[in-house]
Design an enzyme around this catalytic site. Sequence first.
Site, PDB file in Angstrom:
ATOM      1  N   HIS A 155       0.836  -1.221   0.000  1.00  0.00           N
ATOM      2  CA  HIS A 155       0.000   0.000   0.000  1.00  0.00           C
ATOM      3  C   HIS A 155       0.862   1.260   0.000  1.00  0.00           C
ATOM      4  O   HIS A 155       0.440   2.305   0.500  1.00  0.00           O
ATOM      5  CB  HIS A 155      -0.936   0.036   1.217  1.00  0.00           C
ATOM      6  CG  HIS A 155      -1.649  -1.245   1.469  1.00  0.00           C
ATOM      7  ND1 HIS A 155      -2.824  -1.567   0.848  1.00  0.00           N
ATOM      8  CD2 HIS A 155      -1.318  -2.320   2.242  1.00  0.00           C
ATOM      9  CE1 HIS A 155      -3.215  -2.771   1.253  1.00  0.00           C
ATOM     10  NE2 HIS A 155      -2.312  -3.256   2.083  1.00  0.00           N
ATOM     11  N   SER A 276      15.337  21.350 -16.265  1.00  0.00           N
ATOM     12  CA  SER A 276      14.148  22.143 -16.561  1.00  0.00           C
ATOM     13  C   SER A 276      14.580  23.421 -17.259  1.00  0.00           C
ATOM     14  O   SER A 276      15.640  23.967 -16.966  1.00  0.00           O
ATOM     15  CB  SER A 276      13.419  22.469 -15.256  1.00  0.00           C
ATOM     16  OG  SER A 276      12.636  23.639 -15.420  1.00  0.00           O
ATOM     17  N   LYS A 282      16.352  21.664 -11.069  1.00  0.00           N
ATOM     18  CA  LYS A 282      15.674  20.413 -11.379  1.00  0.00           C
ATOM     19  C   LYS A 282      16.557  19.393 -12.084  1.00  0.00           C
ATOM     20  O   LYS A 282      17.395  19.724 -12.915  1.00  0.00           O
ATOM     21  CB  LYS A 282      14.449  20.667 -12.286  1.00  0.00           C
ATOM     22  CG  LYS A 282      13.296  21.349 -11.594  1.00  0.00           C
ATOM     23  CD  LYS A 282      12.602  20.503 -10.523  1.00  0.00           C
ATOM     24  CE  LYS A 282      11.761  19.396 -11.111  1.00  0.00           C
ATOM     25  NZ  LYS A 282      10.604  19.922 -11.875  1.00  0.00           N
ATOM     26  N   GLU A 289      10.098   8.255 -16.973  1.00  0.00           N
ATOM     27  CA  GLU A 289       8.725   8.686 -17.262  1.00  0.00           C
ATOM     28  C   GLU A 289       8.316   8.285 -18.675  1.00  0.00           C
ATOM     29  O   GLU A 289       7.198   7.835 -18.921  1.00  0.00           O
ATOM     30  CB  GLU A 289       8.619  10.202 -17.124  1.00  0.00           C
ATOM     31  CG  GLU A 289       8.791  10.702 -15.704  1.00  0.00           C
ATOM     32  CD  GLU A 289       8.942  12.213 -15.670  1.00  0.00           C
ATOM     33  OE1 GLU A 289       7.960  12.894 -15.377  1.00  0.00           O
ATOM     34  OE2 GLU A 289      10.041  12.721 -15.961  1.00  0.00           O
TER      35      GLU A 289
END
Length: 457
Positions: A155, A276, A282, A289
């Site tokens: 979980h 970024s 970043k 992804e």
Amino acid sequence: MKLWGGRFTSAADAAADHFHSSISFDKRLYRQDIAVSAAHAEMLGRQGIIPLRDAEEICRALEEILSDIESGRLAIDESAEDIHTFIEKILTERAGEAGKRLHTGRSRNDQVATDMRMYVKEEAEAIESELKTLAATFLALAKEHTDTIMPGYTHMQRAQPVTLAHHLLAYVEMFKRDLRRLAAAREAADVMPLGACALAATSYPLDREFTRVKLGFGAAAANSLDAVSDRDFCGDLLYAFAMIMMHISRLCEELVLWSSQEFQFVEISDSYATGSSIMPQKKNPDMAELMRGKTGRVYGGLIGLLTVMKGLPLTYNTDMQEDKEAVFDAIDTVKMCLPVLNGMMASLRLNAETMSEAADGGFTNATDVADWLVKKGVAFRDAHEITGRLVLRCIAGGKTLEELSIEEYRAESEVFNADIYGAISARQCVEARTVDCGPARANTERLIAQCEEYLWK
Ligand code: ARG
């Protein structure tokens, strides 16, 4: 040029022609198509179905066409209907009358199915080898991290301590199943349709055994109708790919989480991350992804194929031309993902300290406190209740279970004594899990050895 012009009186509409053409994508089958044609021609010659010297002339010209395509001397003309048409046209230009005899006792229906099967077999094998390389990287990492403690999750909550090796080996199990599915897809593809012709086989005395052996197929299709209308092997391949991508995607999801500031379990190498355009601090896990994202298109390929096939009456229908882009795109996608993932994993910085600190928090040893009581004769349900109360004490006092005093332990159960502390360090929790599928070191080492044997046998 059309292969079927005789019956037609007007030319095809340009848009319809373009719409119908498959050469922009099936041109990648040129090698298989030429091999299939050469085997068929040789067989026709040996069987006396066409003159032997015509067969030789066809084979010679096909060889030349192959080398001309490969060297770039012959460009594939995208105005042709498909790769089969293009190669037959060039063959006829180069081998004249002999070339015109090639299509005796065959159809594009058995031809395209044979080409596709050969292509799928080859590509599945190449992907199996990429997957083995990836699994080897996981095994190498697992070997380095048999002692790296991390929290196991259910979980998405810290559950019990495991090792990083144990976690990585879970993925190796997935890859092993993926390899079996790829092998099954290859086996499904390993059946030769040639001889089925358009649908009903032929009256020429074809020697299918000759073409089967020549083209390296394990078997020849038993039923001509099935031979030209079966695309199960494409479905099997796409299913194997969908599962690979699902596994990769789960891993990538973990990499995205683990590389976040919140987790800091891993740092993705600069070579596999991006920045970024606005936020200078970043470092984004784009590759992970993107692989998670590309899983969608591979699933799309599988669903697309299943949907194309579901309404098709026997035998060949042009709908089936749609098998190619689904299969080709999925092959390209999986082939792109695996090496990038491998490089990303091999260069990943794994932060053992943060992982082990995380395992020390979150009361991941609570089950072991309860198990300790059980070993002293307390029923598990009671032990669970007692330990739950101890956890409440910890939460109230801002402590871990190791930090509770023996008095606090004994306030919940008289059974406790000082031995409890020796049983609940994260390392001890891991080492105690000696059940053969568990994370104890001896199991891990045995499993790594078994996986290595499985992968390299
Ligand atoms: N381009 C076709 C395909 O990919 C080849 C088979 C054509 N057969 C036919 N009867 N039109 O399926």
